[in-house]
Enzyme design. Structure first.
Site, short mmCIF file in Angstrom:
data_model
loop_
_atom_site.label_atom_id
_atom_site.label_comp_id
_atom_site.label_asym_id
_atom_site.label_seq_id
_atom_site.Cartn_x
_atom_site.Cartn_y
_atom_site.Cartn_z
N HIS A 111 7.39 1.63 0.53
CA HIS A 111 7.79 1.37 -0.88
C HIS A 111 8.72 0.05 -0.36
O HIS A 111 9.11 -0.69 -0.96
CB HIS A 111 9.22 2.46 -0.63
CG HIS A 111 9.64 2.19 -2.37
ND1 HIS A 111 11.18 2.18 -1.72
CD2 HIS A 111 9.74 2.01 -2.93
CE1 HIS A 111 12.18 1.48 -2.53
NE2 HIS A 111 10.82 1.54 -3.42
N GLU A 146 6.28 -3.06 -0.45
CA GLU A 146 6.64 -3.07 -2.01
C GLU A 146 7.54 -4.19 -2.35
O GLU A 146 7.44 -5.02 -2.59
CB GLU A 146 6.69 -1.56 -2.46
CG GLU A 146 6.45 -2.20 -4.36
CD GLU A 146 7.14 -1.03 -5.37
OE1 GLU A 146 7.69 -1.51 -6.13
OE2 GLU A 146 7.12 0.15 -4.75
N HIS A 147 8.80 -4.10 -1.97
CA HIS A 147 9.66 -4.10 -1.86
C HIS A 147 9.56 -5.68 -1.54
O HIS A 147 9.24 -7.15 -1.79
CB HIS A 147 11.07 -4.30 -1.10
CG HIS A 147 11.75 -3.38 -2.78
ND1 HIS A 147 12.98 -3.57 -3.00
CD2 HIS A 147 11.81 -1.90 -3.13
CE1 HIS A 147 13.37 -2.41 -3.73
NE2 HIS A 147 12.28 -2.13 -3.30
N GLU A 166 19.25 1.35 -3.38
CA GLU A 166 18.45 2.72 -4.55
C GLU A 166 18.39 3.81 -4.48
O GLU A 166 18.40 5.14 -4.66
CB GLU A 166 16.86 2.05 -3.48
CG GLU A 166 15.88 2.80 -5.31
CD GLU A 166 14.91 1.94 -5.27
OE1 GLU A 166 13.68 2.12 -5.93
OE2 GLU A 166 14.58 0.49 -4.72
#
Length: 466
Positions: A89, A92-93, A169
């Protein structure tokens, strides 16, 4: 970026590899293109395997003026160690933060300047980067998306910036008990297995994560054989393949001949646990509960029967659980059942959100309904309705290019095959009451685990959940 926790469709693919992809077949040394289908309910689907092992699938739909383009990588949070939890993740950012050709602003501005949109999401078994643009702007989308996936620089300053974003997040997710309870349930079933961990990682794993760790993961996992590129809309397959090859030329994905990676193995199955109760105390106005057990994997032939069973139990407003708990008794606003499926395992569960004082009654009704269906099965009317819902939701879900693009990629990446719409509908039509009832007798009689988020403690749920 989106953090996708939705499972793959129950109705995609068969789980078989094409003979042409078997190692030693000789197809890895040249690009090989095939027409997979010319579906009357869809467009013409073609597939090309590049020498590097990277696959390109397209569906030509000449009646639209847009194209959805996606790059799917066969890696997700279950491929991480405990110490690197959240690295998929995190990466991905970071891929949107800049390449050797473009900065972060250029990546977003170039697509937005033509009215397009880009995004990405990470799941437990794959990661997707996608764009949706006008058909005339597809060359731009291909160049930008291939650039960011293949040639990101992972600048140290960007690592620190995105670390802060991801920690926010995670904190935001912790403030959403309706989402948190599903993660808690997965942990109850899988424990410390990677399928039981958060896709985002935790503050304890994200805070110390280094650029070197992320870069190492990027280089090892983002390889051509492990990538599927899919596009659907008003396009020409040969032109898409040519543009992809141009965009990847000279990048780390421009590699020597290799075979495409096979779909993730279905064995050995992930370890699961049963009969657990886990409670996250929060002083909330509503309690969130998930009751369920380990389910079946996505290549299990019973997945079509599971789709029907899920619809009957809690798949819509006419389902047993919705009618009993919400419509007749008014005990919950939201109540539904769901199935999550992975290569080798799965979950089947019921979610309900209700007032804390009604939790015991709601759980009692859910257990009773599950026991009834396990013992008595479903009626012919319910079987017909469950099959109709499965077919309708699938076909209606193909009304946009994004869904069609996803269908191509998931079929190739997760199953190694792609069923036509007619084949899928036929598989659903073929489901019998005996198949559904046999599955219900097995699945719904398994020892259940319970996850709760709300103003409770562990001692408030001492009743056996089996």
């Amino acid at each position: 970026m989106k953090r996708d926790t939705q499972p793959p469709s129950l109705l995609t693919g068969r789980g078989h590899r094409r003979p042409a992809d078997v190692p030693g077949s000789g197809t890895a040394h040249r690009a090989v293109t095939r027409t997979l289908s010319a579906d009357p309910l869809g467009g013409t689907v073609r597939r090309t395997v590049l020498p590097s092992g990277l696959r390109v699938l397209t569906e030509a739909i000449p009646t639209v003026r847009s194209v959805s383009f996606g790059i799917w990588v066969g890696v997700g949070s279950r491929d991480e160690t405990g110490a690197s939890s959240g690295v998929s993740h995190f990466l991905e950012h970071l891929l949107f933060k800049g390449t050797n050709k473009r900065g972060a602003l250029e990546i977003s501005a170039e697509i937005e300047a033509v009215g397009g949109e880009t995004n990405a999401f990470t799941t437990k078994e794959y990661t997707c980067y996608y764009a949706r643009v006008l058909d005339q702007d597809l060359p731009l989308a291909i160049d930008v998306m291939c650039d960011l996936v293949a040639d990101s620089v992972l600048d140290p300053a960007d690592v620190e910036t995105e670390r802060g974003v991801i920690l926010e997040e995670i904190a935001m997710h912790d403030d959403e008990p309706g989402d948190e309870v599903h993660d808690l349930f997965a942990t109850a079933i899988y424990g410390d297995h990677p399928l039981g961990r958060l896709i985002s990682g935790t503050e304890e794993t994200i805070s110390p994560m280094t650029r070197r760790q992320i870069q190492s993961f990027y280089k090892r996992r983002y390889t051509a054989p492990n990538i599927v590129i899919a596009a659907a809309g008003n396009l020409d397959h040969a032109a898409v393949v040519k543009l992809v090859r141009q965009a990847l030329r000279g990048t780390p994905l421009d590699t020597p001949a290799a075979e495409p990676a096979a779909p993730r193995a279905a064995t050995p199955a992930a370890r699961t646990r049963a009969g657990r109760t886990v409670v996250e105390h929060k002083e909330s106005e509503q309690a969130h509960v998930v009751l369920g057990s380990a389910g079946i994997g996505r290549v299990d032939e019973r997945r079509f029967a599971l789709g029907v069973l899920n619809n009957v139990l809690g798949g819509g407003m006419s389902s047993r659980l919705f009618q009993e708990i919400r419509e007749q008794r008014g005990l919950a606003y939201s109540v539904y059942s769901y199935a999550s499926q992975y290569a080798d395992s799965g979950l089947f569960a019921v979610y309900a959100g209700c007032a804390p004082g009604k939790v015991e009654e709601v759980l009692g009704l859910v257990r009773a309904e599950l026991a009834t269906v396990a013992a008595q099965g479903v009626t012919e009317g319910e079987l017909a309705r469950g099959k109709g819902m499965a077919k309708g939701s699938y076909v209606l879900g193909l009304e946009d290019t994004g869904s069609r693009m996803s269908r191509l990629a998931k079929g190739e990446l997760l199953y190694g095959d792609l069923l036509s719409v007619d084949q899928l509908l036929a598989r659903v039509d073929a489901v019998t009451a005996e198949e559904v009832n046999t599955l219900a007798a097995d699945l719904l009689a398994r020892p259940m685990s319970l996850a709760v988020v709300g103003p409770f403690g562990e001692d408030d749920f001492t009743t056996p959940v089996a």
